[in-house]
Enzyme design. Structure first.
Site, mmCIF file in Angstrom:
data_model
loop_
_atom_site.group_PDB
_atom_site.id
_atom_site.type_symbol
_atom_site.label_atom_id
_atom_site.label_comp_id
_atom_site.label_asym_id
_atom_site.label_seq_id
_atom_site.Cartn_x
_atom_site.Cartn_y
_atom_site.Cartn_z
ATOM 1 N N SER A 53 0.842 -1.200 0.000
ATOM 2 C CA SER A 53 0.000 0.000 0.000
ATOM 3 C C SER A 53 0.875 1.247 0.000
ATOM 4 O O SER A 53 1.992 1.237 0.506
ATOM 5 C CB SER A 53 -0.868 0.003 1.244
ATOM 6 O OG SER A 53 -0.013 0.035 2.377
ATOM 7 N N LYS A 54 0.289 2.280 -0.582
ATOM 8 C CA LYS A 54 0.973 3.566 -0.717
ATOM 9 C C LYS A 54 1.510 4.090 0.605
ATOM 10 O O LYS A 54 2.536 4.730 0.650
ATOM 11 C CB LYS A 54 -0.052 4.589 -1.220
ATOM 12 C CG LYS A 54 0.113 4.977 -2.659
ATOM 13 C CD LYS A 54 -0.534 6.319 -2.904
ATOM 14 C CE LYS A 54 -1.956 6.130 -3.356
ATOM 15 N NZ LYS A 54 -2.607 7.100 -4.098
ATOM 16 N N ARG A 55 0.748 3.836 1.659
ATOM 17 C CA ARG A 55 1.110 4.403 2.959
ATOM 18 C C ARG A 55 2.419 3.814 3.476
ATOM 19 O O ARG A 55 3.166 4.464 4.179
ATOM 20 C CB ARG A 55 -0.014 4.117 3.958
ATOM 21 C CG ARG A 55 -0.684 5.366 4.461
ATOM 22 C CD ARG A 55 -1.891 5.123 5.350
ATOM 23 N NE ARG A 55 -2.399 3.768 5.378
ATOM 24 C CZ ARG A 55 -2.221 2.933 6.394
ATOM 25 N NH1 ARG A 55 -1.520 3.297 7.440
ATOM 26 N NH2 ARG A 55 -2.747 1.724 6.366
ATOM 27 N N LYS A 56 2.696 2.576 3.106
ATOM 28 C CA LYS A 56 3.859 1.898 3.682
ATOM 29 C C LYS A 56 4.982 1.650 2.683
ATOM 30 O O LYS A 56 6.076 1.283 3.057
ATOM 31 C CB LYS A 56 3.417 0.562 4.290
ATOM 32 C CG LYS A 56 2.396 0.781 5.391
ATOM 33 C CD LYS A 56 2.004 -0.504 6.073
ATOM 34 C CE LYS A 56 0.923 -0.209 7.091
ATOM 35 N NZ LYS A 56 0.188 -1.372 7.505
#
Ligand code: GLU
Length: 493
Positions: A252-255
């Protein structure tokens, strides 16, 4: 039968690293089997699909050199390859299903469906359509549709049965129909859902093997049932393990950076990213322990059945290491070309600029060993182009007091001024002798010079860099630093 595989990305947002990952395995499988690899754009979600996203998918596939044999921009015998241009096929096939009784019109309003969902939730029942319109008499259904009433078309699933999905990596996966919703196939705006469009297109495009990410497994029994309803043989299914964040959640983009544009802008080489993505799915090992594989080697060693189901963790540090390995494998000329091309690209946060290819060729031998990404060009070379801004802290690594540093730098400048030109082979031993004569450590003398000439403590080889920078500039910087250090407040250093 010739192998035909495809990727079918939806053009929403940035081009995703998962698309490249699945694309690579499809590409490898096609090339290995002398088959074809297709790109189909699944843009039936009109609110989220954008032409910019589609263009970036195509651009990144080209960047990674995952050439497709058929696709929206290259054409082919089964076009168009953009679902928004194929709506007639979906309408025609919906009619077929309605005629066979494998699908039905559902006239339930959004309000009614929302109420139904609320009730199911309250009663802790699994969500799903309750079948209100499932058994409407054919005439009533026809009449209401002809009268202009809004409807969707749903798949009629025999709730008593079960469907087995055969997966190359997972064997048989059984789904009880009680778990399968009467899936919407055609929306009220006359646009198909993913399921219908995907199956119709895979059939019309002659796809023999569907290699896609494991997140689509729950959709596959619906697809198998659609193939049966149409009376078509199903393709072979193989669900590839998802790329994961370090905590094993879906990437995911967040990680993790997920946009292929980010990898390109960071100066990862396509060879390295392809190599890395391949390692995520299988071990092409040749027993030597090497992890660096080119496309030919990947193709020779790839076996679809051997893709590991471990849930590969995306490790950026490893990708950087691998990129460095690939950078070192390039010839000086090839590396210079890559740098010139890379620096000329306009990225959102960095306008492109033209580098002098001849100069780049001279610098490459000094930095190639040290670079991990093309984007480090400025970091390694800015001192060639910009005046050095001296910061006193930078000299700390030279471990000498400022007046001492000033004395050493002046002596270095004097020594070099007294010889013709600059020549690292000749100058290095002379500077070492000088350190002994001055009673300072050789390392400290070179560190002082390095900071004076470049402003930094980690740089390409110093004396070679000074040759490139030119004698006049190099000596001027040594003297300017000596002056700066003799004037500076020692307490600040
Ligand atoms: N449109 C789907 C996606 O965005 C395609 C999935 C499939 O390959 O069937 O990935």
């Amino acid at each position: 039968m010739a192998v035909r595989v495809r990727i079918a990305p939806s053009p929403t947002g940035d081009p995703h690293v998962g698309t490249a990952y699945v694309g690579l395995f499809n590409w490898l499988y096609a090339r290995q089997n002398g088959g074809q690899f297709l790109l189909r754009i699944e843009d039936t979600d009109q609110t989220r699909s954008t032409p910019a996203s589609e263009a970036s998918i195509m651009r990144t596939m080209k960047w990674l050199d995952l050439a497709y044999d058929e696709g929206p921009d290259v054409g082919g015998p089964c076009g168009p390859y953009r679902q928004s241009e194929r709506t007639a096929h979906y309408r025609e096939h919906t009619k077929l299903l309605l005629d066979k009784g494998a699908a039905y019109r559902c006239f339930c309003s959004d309000e009614r469906l929302a109420l139904m969902r609320e009730r199911q939730k309250a009663a802790k029942l699994p969500p799903g359509y309750d079948g209100t319109c499932r058994n409407l008499p054919k005439e009533e259904s026809e009449r209401r549709a002809a009268a202009g009433e809004k409807f969707v078309v749903r798949m009629k699933i025999d709730k008593a049965g079960k469907t087995i999905v055969k997966d190359v990596l997972r064997g048989d996966i059984e789904f009880s129909h009680a778990e399968i919703d009467d899936q919407v196939l055609m929306k009220s705006d006359n646009f198909p859902t993913y399921h219908l469009a995907n199956v119709v297109d895979d059939r019309l495009m002659g796809i023999t093997h569907v290699l896609r990410a494991e997140e689509w497994i729950p959709s596959t029994p619906k697809h198998v049932l659609l193939y049966q309803a149409f009376g078509w043989p199903a393709p072979v299914f193989c669900h590839l393990p998802l790329l994961r964040n370090a905590d094993r959640t879906k990437i995911s983009k967040r990680k993790n950076p997920t946009s292929l544009d980010w990898y390109r802008a960071q100066g990862f080489l396509p060879e390295a990213l392809v190599n890395f993505l391949a390692l995520m799915g299988f071990a092409p090992s040749d027993g030597s322990g090497s992890e660096v594989f080119d496309r030919q080697q990947l193709m020779e060693r790839f076996a679809l059945e051997k893709v590991s189901l471990g849930g590969p963790v995306f490790d950026l540090t490893k990708l950087e290491w691998l990129n460095g390995e690939w950078i070192r494998r390039l010839s000086v000329d090839a590396m210079a070309d890559r740098l010139v091309d890379f620096m000329a690209i306009d990225f959102p946060d960095r306008p492109g600029r033209k580098l002098d290819p001849a100069f780049v060729r001279q610098v490459v031998p000094l930095i190639q060993e040290r670079m991990k990404k093309l984007s480090e060009w400025d970091e390694w070379t800015d001192f060639f182009f910009k005046e050095v801004v001296l910061a006193k802290e930078a000299f700390r690594r030279a471990k000498l007091a400022p007046p001492e540093l000033a004395r050493v730098l002046t002596a270095c400048a004097d020594l070099l001024a007294a010889v013709p030109g600059l020549d690292h082979g000749r100058d290095e031993p002379a500077l070492r002798d000088l350190a002994t004569r001055l009673g300072v450590k050789v390392g400290d003398l070179f560190m002082a010079m390095r900071v004076a000439v470049t402003g930094k403590s980690a740089t390409p080889p110093l004396l070679e860099s000074m040759e490139l920078l030119g004698k006049e500039k190099s000596l001027a910087r040594l003297r300017a630093a000596a002056k700066f250090l003799s004037e500076g407040d020692p307490a600040e250093l």
